[in-house]
Write a protein that holds these residues in place. Sequence first.
Motif, PDB file in Angstrom:
ATOM      1  N   HIS A   1      32.432  -2.976  13.370  1.00 44.61           N
ATOM      2  CA  HIS A   1      32.099  -1.778  15.259  1.00 44.61           C
ATOM      3  C   HIS A   1      33.186  -1.994  15.466  1.00 44.61           C
ATOM      4  N   VAL A   2      34.128  -0.908  14.962  1.00 44.94           N
ATOM      5  CA  VAL A   2      35.278  -0.684  15.148  1.00 44.94           C
ATOM      6  C   VAL A   2      34.791   0.184  16.885  1.00 44.94           C
ATOM      7  N   GLY A   3      34.278   1.447  16.929  1.00 47.45           N
ATOM      8  CA  GLY A   3      34.242   2.513  17.002  1.00 47.45           C
ATOM      9  C   GLY A   3      33.918   1.586  19.122  1.00 47.45           C
ATOM     10  N   SER A   4      33.381   0.397  19.055  1.00 47.31           N
ATOM     11  CA  SER A   4      33.021  -0.711  19.758  1.00 47.31           C
ATOM     12  C   SER A   4      34.739  -1.283  20.844  1.00 47.31           C
ATOM     13  N   ARG A   5      35.507  -1.487  20.151  1.00 48.67           N
ATOM     14  CA  ARG A   5      37.156  -1.841  20.545  1.00 48.67           C
ATOM     15  C   ARG A   5      37.807  -1.094  21.802  1.00 48.67           C
ATOM     16  N   THR A   6      38.470  -1.538  21.633  1.00 52.82           N
ATOM     17  CA  THR A   6      39.654  -0.668  22.638  1.00 52.82           C
ATOM     18  C   THR A   6      40.503  -0.364  21.707  1.00 52.82           C
ATOM     19  N   THR A   7      41.284  -0.696  21.277  1.00 56.74           N
ATOM     20  CA  THR A   7      42.478   0.001  20.487  1.00 56.74           C
ATOM     21  C   THR A   7      42.543  -0.260  19.317  1.00 56.74           C
ATOM     22  N   LEU A   8      43.058   0.344  18.426  1.00 56.57           N
ATOM     23  CA  LEU A   8      43.309   1.181  17.559  1.00 56.57           C
ATOM     24  C   LEU A   8      44.816  -0.357  16.827  1.00 56.57           C
ATOM     25  N   ALA A   9      44.878  -0.166  15.400  1.00 54.01           N
ATOM     26  CA  ALA A   9      45.648  -0.666  14.510  1.00 54.01           C
ATOM     27  C   ALA A   9      46.586  -2.068  15.495  1.00 54.01           C
ATOM     28  N   ALA A  10      45.824  -3.059  15.604  1.00 53.79           N
ATOM     29  CA  ALA A  10      46.031  -4.412  16.285  1.00 53.79           C
ATOM     30  C   ALA A  10      46.929  -4.067  17.396  1.00 53.79           C
ATOM     31  N   GLY A  11      46.112  -2.991  18.568  1.00 58.52           N
ATOM     32  CA  GLY A  11      46.421  -3.347  19.999  1.00 58.52           C
ATOM     33  C   GLY A  11      48.068  -1.861  19.526  1.00 58.52           C
ATOM     34  N   THR A  12      48.248  -1.153  18.532  1.00 57.22           N
ATOM     35  CA  THR A  12      49.089  -0.178  19.125  1.00 57.22           C
ATOM     36  C   THR A  12      48.908   1.287  19.614  1.00 57.22           C
ATOM     37  N   LEU A  13      47.497   1.773  19.514  1.00 60.65           N
ATOM     38  CA  LEU A  13      46.897   2.684  20.480  1.00 60.65           C
ATOM     39  C   LEU A  13      45.332   2.517  20.928  1.00 60.65           C
ATOM     40  N   PRO A  14      45.561   3.403  22.257  1.00 58.01           N
ATOM     41  CA  PRO A  14      43.940   3.005  22.552  1.00 58.01           C
ATOM     42  C   PRO A  14      43.140   3.960  21.778  1.00 58.01           C
ATOM     43  N   ASN A  15      42.164   2.877  21.947  1.00 61.92           N
ATOM     44  CA  ASN A  15      40.292   3.540  20.880  1.00 61.92           C
ATOM     45  C   ASN A  15      40.219   5.285  21.001  1.00 61.92           C
ATOM     46  N   THR A  16      40.583   5.928  20.950  1.00 59.35           N
ATOM     47  CA  THR A  16      40.210   7.378  21.505  1.00 59.35           C
ATOM     48  C   THR A  16      40.322   8.137  19.272  1.00 59.35           C
ATOM     49  N   SER A  17      39.060   9.126  19.662  1.00 60.34           N
ATOM     50  CA  SER A  17      39.295  10.191  17.928  1.00 60.34           C
ATOM     51  C   SER A  17      40.001  10.566  18.231  1.00 60.34           C
ATOM     52  N   GLU A  18      40.708  10.654  18.826  1.00 65.16           N
ATOM     53  CA  GLU A  18      42.235  11.940  18.600  1.00 65.16           C
ATOM     54  C   GLU A  18      43.179  10.809  18.122  1.00 65.16           C
ATOM     55  N   ASN A  19      43.840   9.787  18.731  1.00 69.33           N
ATOM     56  CA  ASN A  19      44.340   8.765  18.614  1.00 69.33           C
ATOM     57  C   ASN A  19      43.913   8.093  17.065  1.00 69.33           C
ATOM     58  N   LEU A  20      42.619   8.332  16.284  1.00 66.24           N
ATOM     59  CA  LEU A  20      41.925   7.719  15.349  1.00 66.24           C
ATOM     60  C   LEU A  20      42.403   8.315  13.934  1.00 66.24           C
ATOM     61  N   ALA A  21      42.310   9.790  14.108  1.00 64.14           N
ATOM     62  CA  ALA A  21      42.530  11.128  14.079  1.00 64.14           C
ATOM     63  C   ALA A  21      44.167  11.189  13.190  1.00 64.14           C
ATOM     64  N   LYS A  22      44.985  10.926  14.751  1.00 67.30           N
ATOM     65  CA  LYS A  22      46.699  10.479  14.132  1.00 67.30           C
ATOM     66  C   LYS A  22      46.607   9.480  13.614  1.00 67.30           C
ATOM     67  N   TRP A  23      46.127   8.380  13.406  1.00 64.84           N
ATOM     68  CA  TRP A  23      46.021   7.059  12.807  1.00 64.84           C
ATOM     69  C   TRP A  23      46.269   7.730  11.281  1.00 64.84           C
ATOM     70  N   LEU A  24      44.865   8.095  11.120  1.00 67.04           N
ATOM     71  CA  LEU A  24      44.394   8.646   9.526  1.00 67.04           C
ATOM     72  C   LEU A  24      45.545   9.272   8.996  1.00 67.04           C
ATOM     73  N   ARG A  25      45.815   9.933   9.710  1.00 68.90           N
ATOM     74  CA  ARG A  25      46.901  11.632   9.506  1.00 68.90           C
ATOM     75  C   ARG A  25      47.844  10.745   8.667  1.00 68.90           C
ATOM     76  N   ASN A  26      49.113   9.899   9.121  1.00 67.71           N
ATOM     77  CA  ASN A  26      49.642   9.545   9.091  1.00 67.71           C
ATOM     78  C   ASN A  26      50.138   8.191   9.500  1.00 67.71           C
ATOM     79  N   PRO A  27      49.978   7.340   9.005  1.00 66.94           N
ATOM     80  CA  PRO A  27      49.383   6.016   9.671  1.00 66.94           C
ATOM     81  C   PRO A  27      51.118   5.271   9.811  1.00 66.94           C
ATOM     82  N   GLN A  28      51.956   5.585   8.975  1.00 66.68           N
ATOM     83  CA  GLN A  28      53.343   5.250   8.965  1.00 66.68           C
ATOM     84  C   GLN A  28      53.720   5.012  10.506  1.00 66.68           C
ATOM     85  N   ALA A  29      53.546   7.005  11.013  1.00 69.45           N
ATOM     86  CA  ALA A  29      54.258   7.590  12.101  1.00 69.45           C
ATOM     87  C   ALA A  29      53.772   6.344  13.239  1.00 69.45           C
ATOM     88  N   VAL A  30      52.479   6.280  13.186  1.00 70.64           N
ATOM     89  CA  VAL A  30      52.003   5.066  14.099  1.00 70.64           C
ATOM     90  C   VAL A  30      52.353   3.522  14.040  1.00 70.64           C
TER      91      VAL A  30
END
Lengths: 565, 310
Positions: B254-283
């Motif tokens: 149910h990842v889409g229902s969470r408010t943040t990504l990567a243990a509170g590092t980023l707000p859960n939005t499509s742009e942020n998820l894309a950013k995270w998938l593109r380069n996890p180490q940079a996030v």
Amino acid sequence: MSNENSTSEKAGSILEVREYKSLLSWLSSVDHKQIGIMYITTSLLFLLVGVALAMVMRTQLIKPNHHWLSPETYNQVFTMHGTTMVFLAVMPMLTGFMVYFTPLMIGARDVSFPRMNALAYWLYLMGGILIYFSFLTGDTLHAGWSAYAPLTSVNYSMNKYLVGTGVDYWIIGLLLTGAGTIMTAINILVTVVDLRPPDMKLTRIPLFVWMSSINAVLMVLALPALNAALVMLFMDRHLNALFFNTSAGGNPLLWEHSFWFFGHPEVYILILPGFGIISEVIPVFSRKPIFGYAFMTAATVAIGFLSFGVWAHHMFATGMNFTVYYVFALSTVLIAVPTGIKIFNWIATMWGGSISFDTAMLFCIAFIIQFTIGGLSGVVFATVPVDWELTHSYFVVAHFHYTLLGGTIFTVMAGFYYWYPKITGRMLFEGLGKIQFWLMVIGFNGTFFILHFAGLAGMPRRVYTYPDLPHLATINLISSCFAYVLGLGFLLFFINLVISLFKGKPANDNPWGGWTLEWATSSPPPAHNFDRIPPIRSIRPLWDLEQSQKQSGAAALPSHGGENV
Amino acid sequence: MDKFTSVLTPATKEASYILSSFYIVLGVSVIIFVIVAGLVVYATIRFRRRSGREAKQFSENFWLEVLWISIPLLIVAGLFMVAVRTMSLVNPPTLGDTPDLTVVAHQWWWELHYPRSGVTAANEIHLPVGKHLLLKFESADVIHGFWVPAFGQKIDVIPGHPNTMWLTITRPGRYLGTCSSFCGLGHADMRIQVFAESPEEFKAWLAHERQPALPPRTVEEKKGVQVFREKNCINCHSIAGLATKGREAPDLTHVGSRTTLAAGTLPNTSENLAKWLRNPQAVKKGTRMPDTGLTADQIKYLTTYLEGLK
């Protein structure tokens, strides 16, 4: 050599001492004064590095979500700040004072084992260099100065280039300095027991020497625990020994217990000689004997004894049995009692005195107040449930900086302003000293008092950056700004140390009117320390001498009881 | 919703107990400090060097020493009693109760199990208000620390040494917390959010979480599933109803229902998820999530699919 012309022969400054002029005389020295100076100088260099690392940390934390440093770099910086300050700056600086002044204050020619003394220093230097050498590998230890397992195991300590070689440098470096510390401690103990003149009874030993001796006992008993833990860690890393590996039946709590069994006596090792310095400086600048000498000594013994029974208060959040918590909470609050005895006796020493506010005394006064704050926040942590709440937070950072910086470093500053003339034959600049004092008082309290609130606001320690939560930005900004003021204070101190060596007012043998034996010889003392030792009838031999001279009107040292060395 | 983060705004009964003992110790400390500092300041002013006045040479007083030994002894004995009393109020014995929530700490995220309902989640904790809850803590790797300041105590999360904690949340709200024991590179980015809800809301949330993942509906989402399977996401992540082998990384059912990504590092939005998938180490520096080398299209499909997992 005749005794009479010893004063006319004395060099004006340490720079003019013929024996000290060649580099070889330093490299090959077994003289406790030279070794003491080398200890102090080396530790000052490490202190400079430690302060610089602290400035880097406060700059990184100046605002939320700050990415000036990467977490890799910041983690190495805070680890090395702690390691440097504890093992390479403060402990050896105090050791340096112990090595330099213990023989002088008991009227001895040198320490009992001069060669071992030199070996201990060189081990410390080499250990320190090894630890810093790991910076060149790009992979210094980054697990905090307490290096909790299993973060230091091969599996978790690697970064993308190397298998955590920094941990190995750290282990070996600390083993070397630790071995050196144990040697010095044995040396100090034997010296105090063995080399006192016959009339220096146990009840006449200056408090600095008493506290250094008890400190030496702590060193001898505590450092082996660290060394054992380091060896276990090294075996885990290289021989697959599994001491701390849970999946094979090991236990990471074993590291915590071993480390803190050393670590808590260590924090008293870092303060007891400082207490000793304060106990020498306050009487001289109040023109009174120390109040409650016997109680001061007994309180030091009590602290030394209790310090081995409190280590698990660093582990109140590890989920131990309640009975264990009760025992350690009780021993921890108990240690406040002997510490309180000291505080009240220092105040009673000032009471009814004639206090002059030279820089050394200013540092003592600020020390009493700041150390009281650090002690009281320690009692806060001894209250187990409150510890559950506040441990690992910035409240802890504020607490131990009040004891180690506002405490120990302030005592060391008092020691420098008090004894620099004896060591070098030159006075430190008082005006510069007073500016330094105020910068440090304002900078220190400004930096660290407010950090209590960072902890209350929910900021954990050891984070390279923090989210923009309520109050955190303001608190950290204020703290960082004051940290620069504190840094400036340190800078003035280093400048004062250097320029006073060349331009400082020449010091006479006893510029402060001190009463202990180190003031009975020239500044700097000759290689053999004393031509003649005055009779020792109390803890203040030079006071007794003054009084008997006043009565008899005679200028010469009384012949009875005086001892040629 | 409010974000309570401070120790001084307790949101559990336990935190209130602790805070009152903190205030007791603080009060005593302030009194002692005022006395000591007052004496020091008075002595420095009253006994400063003046001409015509000699220092008095007294140096001992037995009864004075007895006084300042016995009074502190009484004070610390009192404080010890405060500690003992609060300890048993805050953490009564567990008697082998089943925990309401088991938290497993990983470098650098939180795995969550609700043993009573079999729900698995990650990083964002939902708990009911007004119940006496038992939380259990385990570590999958190094020592971590669980700390939500408004909940009072923190607890070290130690491998091979499970710990427990009791909580009775008194106010609904969103509470922030963080890993409190240094655990490596991602320590600062290992944050906690707790949503304290009414028992009904909590029950509804559990029911929702117990559902398997929504099946892919659009073409893009179906392509997203394909990427998930082919690009090795599946080896570490689980999605109930699709693949449940991966245990190394957060459950994504149910990842889409969470408010943040990567243990509170980023707000859960499509742009942020894309950013995270593109380069996890940079996030999130240090994260165990590898760079999977996804193309822009693959990221788009995967993002669409994962964000749809409400």
